[in-house]
Design a protein around this motif. Structure first.
Motif, mmCIF file in Angstrom:
data_model
loop_
_atom_site.group_PDB
_atom_site.id
_atom_site.type_symbol
_atom_site.label_atom_id
_atom_site.label_comp_id
_atom_site.label_asym_id
_atom_site.label_seq_id
_atom_site.Cartn_x
_atom_site.Cartn_y
_atom_site.Cartn_z
ATOM 1 N N LEU A 172 -8.617 5.282 -19.152
ATOM 2 C CA LEU A 172 -9.483 4.309 -18.482
ATOM 3 C C LEU A 172 -9.205 4.299 -16.986
ATOM 4 C CD1 LEU A 172 -9.123 1.282 -20.965
ATOM 5 C CD2 LEU A 172 -10.689 3.209 -21.081
ATOM 6 N N LEU A 204 -11.255 0.618 -28.353
ATOM 7 C CA LEU A 204 -11.368 -0.183 -27.132
ATOM 8 C C LEU A 204 -11.363 -1.677 -27.459
ATOM 9 C CD1 LEU A 204 -14.034 1.939 -25.237
ATOM 10 C CD2 LEU A 204 -11.873 1.180 -24.232
ATOM 11 N N TYR A 207 -10.334 -4.544 -24.837
ATOM 12 C CA TYR A 207 -11.284 -4.189 -23.785
ATOM 13 C C TYR A 207 -12.699 -4.454 -24.301
ATOM 14 C CZ TYR A 207 -7.354 -1.793 -21.621
ATOM 15 O OH TYR A 207 -6.148 -1.512 -21.054
ATOM 16 N N VAL A 262 -16.414 -4.277 -24.785
ATOM 17 C CA VAL A 262 -17.513 -3.377 -24.433
ATOM 18 C C VAL A 262 -18.760 -3.940 -25.115
ATOM 19 C CG1 VAL A 262 -18.428 -1.025 -24.637
ATOM 20 C CG2 VAL A 262 -15.965 -1.382 -24.373
ATOM 21 N N CYS A 274 -23.586 0.361 -25.817
ATOM 22 C CA CYS A 274 -22.167 0.561 -25.498
ATOM 23 C C CYS A 274 -21.904 1.725 -24.531
ATOM 24 C CB CYS A 274 -21.370 0.759 -26.787
ATOM 25 S SG CYS A 274 -21.845 2.222 -27.726
ATOM 26 N N LEU A 315 -20.887 4.378 -21.896
ATOM 27 C CA LEU A 315 -19.853 4.422 -20.862
ATOM 28 C C LEU A 315 -19.996 5.714 -20.062
ATOM 29 C CD1 LEU A 315 -16.614 3.338 -22.823
ATOM 30 C CD2 LEU A 315 -17.893 1.970 -21.170
ATOM 31 N N VAL A 362 -12.928 7.788 -18.847
ATOM 32 C CA VAL A 362 -14.196 7.057 -18.755
ATOM 33 C C VAL A 362 -14.111 5.959 -17.699
ATOM 34 C CG1 VAL A 362 -14.849 7.508 -21.148
ATOM 35 C CG2 VAL A 362 -13.607 5.413 -20.601
ATOM 36 N N ASP A 363 -15.277 5.602 -17.173
ATOM 37 C CA ASP A 363 -15.352 4.539 -16.190
ATOM 38 C C ASP A 363 -15.437 3.216 -16.935
ATOM 39 O OD1 ASP A 363 -15.726 2.973 -14.020
ATOM 40 O OD2 ASP A 363 -17.761 3.626 -13.574
ATOM 41 N N TYR A 364 -14.324 2.550 -17.029
ATOM 42 C CA TYR A 364 -14.313 1.258 -17.709
ATOM 43 C C TYR A 364 -14.247 0.173 -16.654
ATOM 44 C CZ TYR A 364 -13.259 -2.640 -20.662
ATOM 45 O OH TYR A 364 -13.339 -3.863 -21.281
ATOM 46 N N SER A 365 -15.339 -0.570 -16.453
ATOM 47 C CA SER A 365 -15.357 -1.536 -15.363
ATOM 48 C C SER A 365 -15.482 -2.986 -15.820
ATOM 49 C CB SER A 365 -16.477 -1.188 -14.383
ATOM 50 O OG SER A 365 -17.663 -0.961 -15.095
ATOM 51 N N TYR A 366 -15.368 -3.224 -17.141
ATOM 52 C CA TYR A 366 -15.466 -4.613 -17.604
ATOM 53 C C TYR A 366 -14.146 -5.336 -17.385
ATOM 54 C CZ TYR A 366 -19.328 -2.443 -19.950
ATOM 55 O OH TYR A 366 -20.448 -1.721 -20.206
#
Lengths: 158, 321
Positions: free
Chosen positions: B238, B256, B261, B263, B275, B277, B316-320
């Motif tokens: 992440l 996740l 996390y 999503v 979902c 990503l 992956v771009d996880y921005s939450y």
């Protein structure tokens, strides 16, 4: 019309092909006809000038899945066939539409909603005055299939 | 009653449709009208299982205009992991269940000139509401319905009575096997809808594509994650610097969610795209039916509910938050 191409592109692997157009349009489709003839593939032609519109509609309606449709004609005739083909369920994967003759675009005035036509140099410049309200408009790429016109934005804020 | 975006319902009636299929009628515990649904919709049933909460998706087979109840038909699976086994062997009239609001990832096309419904076994369920709508709207349609025998054919007498001109039955043990030739010779503007076991659905879907049906004219419904060939474990990296191991038996989304996390997600079968990503490094193994071929080839994004990684690590771009 966003679906419209400048020239036909051959789509291989179809069961049957329909070449539909006015005189100039069918000439534009000659390279496709040549390929189909050489490859001995199944095809038919629809002459928009020689056949009445109900006959054209009937022929389009009777086509089976696996058919690919080319339509090449001047703007008004092309629009009529495109509208019928869309109503019958032809998807962008099953048809190509090629405009022939003078390039012309319809522009929808964002202020007075009058639709006017532009052609030639005006299209290249992308700026024109609305003939109804005189607002200076910028031709956008926002096309409405319902209005069959491109949205004209305000080009100048005074 | 609304509870955490769920509805609380009571089993009002249980009807044995075939030896292995039961139809359940559900009413709200407070007896109020249930939310409207469109033909092809399903609900998620939340059940308590051995490993925690189970989610099972069932098409709504009743009349969308009768808001007093929902009806679902459930087949008892030989290898049930809890859902159908509970509903067949333990559930009784009066039991309270929690369900989701109706969702529809299998709607009727507004553009179709003709609808061809192809069902195998319990795959008949979404078509019951869809055919009712077609008949009401005067739309052109046909149903091809395959089961092993007439005794396995749920809703047989109903279909014969309501849609005698539109329905063709196939009983595979009586040498009347359904095959893909029914897709041939259809007029342009025909849309095909498939529901049944994964192998059945994918073989008809492949045949339709070969015949020349545009992708947008082929519709199908999965109620569980599509079967993948030997899923492998991989590392999910992440953007906040965390590394998570995604084991073979779990989905990327579940890993996740379990790791805390959040999503956004909905269908969990690769159908809705909720979902999605972005991929920063690595290549995904796409198993969804949402992204286009071009989008899959670009490797710019993937759907963690069903998709995995081709590479050892997938960043992956996880921005939450």
């Amino acid at each position: 019309m966003n679906d419209i191409k400048n020239g036909p592109i051959f789509q291989p692997g179809k069961k049957h092909y329909v070449l539909c157009g006015d005189e100039e349009g069918l000439n534009t489709l000659n390279p496709i006809k040549q390929i189909l003839t050489n490859e001995q593939m199944s095809f038919e032609e629809i002459h928009l000038i020689l056949e009445c519109s109900s006959e054209v509609d009937r022929k389009l309606e009777m086509q089976k899945i696996g058919t690919f449709l080319y339509v090449a004609a001047e703007r008004k005739k092309l629009r009529k066939v495109l509208s019928m083909a869309t109503k019958l369920g032809y998807s962008p994967e099953e048809a190509q539409y090629i405009i022939v003759g003078k390039e012309e675009k319809r522009i929808f005035c964002c202020r007075c909603h009058v639709i006017s036509s532009v052609c030639g140099e005006s299209i290249k410049r992308g700026i024109l005055n609305c003939p109804a309200c005189s607002l200076k408009l910028e031709l956008s790429d926002h096309y409405s299939s319902i209005k069959d016109a491109y949205l004209g934005y305000v080009a100048e804020v005074k | 009653m609304k509870l955490d975006n769920r509805l609380q319902v009571e089993i009002n009636e249980i009807v044995q449709e075939t030896a292995t299929i039961k139809r359940f009628t559900l009413v709200q515990t407070n007896k109020s009208a249930l939310p409207a649904f469109s033909p092809g919709s399903h609900i998620i049933l939340f059940l308590n299982g051995r490993g925690g909460e189970l989610e099972r998706r069932y098409s709504l087979v009743g009349d969308p205009d009768r808001r007093g109840n929902y009806q679902i038909a459930v087949k008892l699976h030989e290898k049930s992991s809890g859902g159908s086994s509970y509903l067949h062997n333990k559930a009784q009239i009066g039991d309270i269940l929690q369900i989701s609001f109706p969702k529809n990832y299998f709607p009727l096309s507004f553009q179709a000139r003709h609808h061809v419904f192809i069902a195998a076994g319990i795959g008949i369920t979404p078509f019951l509401s869809m055919m009712r709508e077609c008949k009401e709207q005067g739309a052109s349609f046909e149903l091809h319905y395959s089961t092993k025998t007439i005794d396995d054919c749920a809703f047989h007498s109903y279909l014969k009575k309501e849609y005698p001109q539109h329905t063709q039955f196939y009983f595979t043990k009586q040498e009347n096997r359904i095959n893909t030739t029914i897709l041939l010779d259809q007029y342009i503007g025909t849309h095909v809808y498939l529901c049944g076991p994964a192998g059945f659905t994918s073989s008809f879907s492949r045949a339709a594509a070969i015949i020349g049906y545009p992708n947008a004219s082929i519709h199908y419904e999965y109620f569980s994650t599509p079967t993948m060939f030997k899923p492998r474990s991989f590392i999910l990296e992440l953007t906040n610097g965390s590394f998570l191991t995604v084991p073979a038996e779990k989905s990327t989304l579940d890993v996740l969610l379990e790791a805390g996390y959040p999503v956004p997600h909905s269908c969990k079968v690769g159908h809705c795209g909720t979902c999605e990503l972005s991929i920063l490094e690595g290549e995904a193994e796409h198993n969804d039916s949402f992204l286009s071929t071009k989008q899959k080839e670009s490797q710019a994004c993937f759907l963690p509910c069903v998709s995995r990684s081709k590479t050892k690590t997938l960043k992956v771009d996880y921005s939450y938050k």
